[in-house]
Design a protein around this motif. Structure first.
Motif, PDB file in Angstrom:
ATOM      1  N   TYR A  68     -18.559  57.592   3.973  1.00 19.06           N
ATOM      2  CA  TYR A  68     -17.630  56.487   3.666  1.00 19.06           C
ATOM      3  C   TYR A  68     -16.971  56.722   2.314  1.00 19.06           C
ATOM      4  N   ASP A  69     -17.753  57.129   1.317  1.00 11.93           N
ATOM      5  CA  ASP A  69     -17.195  57.394  -0.012  1.00 11.93           C
ATOM      6  C   ASP A  69     -16.188  58.538   0.007  1.00 11.93           C
ATOM      7  N   ARG A  70     -16.452  59.561   0.807  1.00 11.63           N
ATOM      8  CA  ARG A  70     -15.521  60.688   0.898  1.00 11.63           C
ATOM      9  C   ARG A  70     -14.219  60.274   1.589  1.00 11.63           C
ATOM     10  N   ALA A  71     -14.318  59.329   2.513  1.00 14.53           N
ATOM     11  CA  ALA A  71     -13.145  58.920   3.273  1.00 14.53           C
ATOM     12  C   ALA A  71     -12.187  58.079   2.441  1.00 14.53           C
ATOM     13  N   PHE A  72     -12.716  57.429   1.415  1.00 15.26           N
ATOM     14  CA  PHE A  72     -11.842  56.557   0.615  1.00 15.26           C
ATOM     15  C   PHE A  72     -11.696  57.060  -0.759  1.00 15.26           C
TER      16      PHE A  72
END
Length: 72
Positions: A68-72
């Motif tokens: 999730y952190d990599r996606a945003f």
């Protein structure tokens, strides 16, 4: 002679002091957690089955949060 027997007994008993692993320990090593969960589901009784399941869930949660952190 008695001292030797006492030392042998202490050495033998100290090797048997395997403490169950914690949730945090299994979360840090998800491969080991998967192996323990597989053993538990296969019918082997272990004292750390619940900790392994919870640790595996925590490791999966951490992986999802990292994605999730990599996606945003």
């Amino acid at each position: 002679m008695i001292r030797v027997l006492v030392w042998l007994a202490v050495a033998a008993l100290s090797g048997c002091d395997a403490r169950p692993r914690t949730v945090a320990g299994f979360a840090a090593a998800p491969e080991e957690a998967r192996a323990v969960v597989a053993e538990c589901e296969g019918g082997r009784r272990r004292v750390d089955c619940d900790a392994a399941r919870a640790g595996l869930a925590e490791a999966r949660r951490r992986d999802r949060m990292a994605a999730y952190d990599r996606a945003f």
